[in-house]
Design a protein around this motif. Sequence first.
Motif, PDB file in Angstrom:
ATOM      1  N   GLY A  34       0.816  -1.196   0.000  1.00 46.17           N
ATOM      2  CA  GLY A  34       0.000   0.000   0.000  1.00 46.17           C
ATOM      3  C   GLY A  34       0.853   1.251   0.000  1.00 46.17           C
ATOM      4  N   LEU A  35       0.298   2.297  -0.565  1.00 42.58           N
ATOM      5  CA  LEU A  35       1.013   3.574  -0.648  1.00 42.58           C
ATOM      6  C   LEU A  35       0.127   4.707  -0.160  1.00 42.58           C
ATOM      7  N   PRO A  36       0.641   5.506   0.774  1.00 43.36           N
ATOM      8  CA  PRO A  36      -0.083   6.715   1.150  1.00 43.36           C
ATOM      9  C   PRO A  36       0.008   7.740   0.028  1.00 43.36           C
ATOM     10  N   ILE A  37      -1.045   8.520  -0.113  1.00 44.35           N
ATOM     11  CA  ILE A  37      -1.083   9.587  -1.101  1.00 44.35           C
ATOM     12  C   ILE A  37      -1.111  10.906  -0.325  1.00 44.35           C
ATOM     13  N   VAL A  38      -0.166  11.793  -0.649  1.00 42.82           N
ATOM     14  CA  VAL A  38      -0.062  13.059   0.080  1.00 42.82           C
ATOM     15  C   VAL A  38      -0.192  14.238  -0.885  1.00 42.82           C
ATOM     16  N   ASP A  39      -0.563  15.391  -0.321  1.00 43.83           N
ATOM     17  CA  ASP A  39      -0.603  16.607  -1.139  1.00 43.83           C
ATOM     18  C   ASP A  39       0.772  17.262  -1.106  1.00 43.83           C
ATOM     19  N   SER A  40       0.891  18.417  -1.708  1.00 50.39           N
ATOM     20  CA  SER A  40       2.196  19.082  -1.825  1.00 50.39           C
ATOM     21  C   SER A  40       2.779  19.520  -0.479  1.00 50.39           C
TER      22      SER A  40
END
Length: 147
Positions: A34-40
């Motif tokens: 699994g991969l976390p998705i982050v904003d800038s």
Amino acid sequence: MSVSKFMSKNVISLNQDQTVEEAAKIMIEKNIGGLPIVDSTGKLVGMITESDFIGQKVDVPHALVSLTRLLGQTHHKGSVEEIFEKAKSSKLSEVMSTNVDTISSSADLSEASSIMLAQNVSRLPVCDDGNLVGIITKRDILKSFSK
């Protein structure tokens, strides 16, 4: 024992503008589920996991058939290959799970395992003040028994 002692700190994360294909390649190359998705700014905005690629059963009230949700698409008896091909170029923002359970780095391991059990997940992003600082997995909790 606190989550911070057992979590992985150098987390591979992606941004929401990257594609499903990029996520799949990284997950395979790095052997991660699994991969976390982050904003800038480093704030967690979602997750993509192996389950998103395998599919999840969708409960439809009063339906006579069961549906499957795969990479943001709900289908019934559709071609998985067709869905994969369409989804490859999709942005992660279109397919990621956004209602993600998290835990604080100062939380206790027992709290992490309780959340994983209750939510039926294998990993929890570790966030302090909304920022991704690590990830803790079932395997990390298992490691705590050997110390």
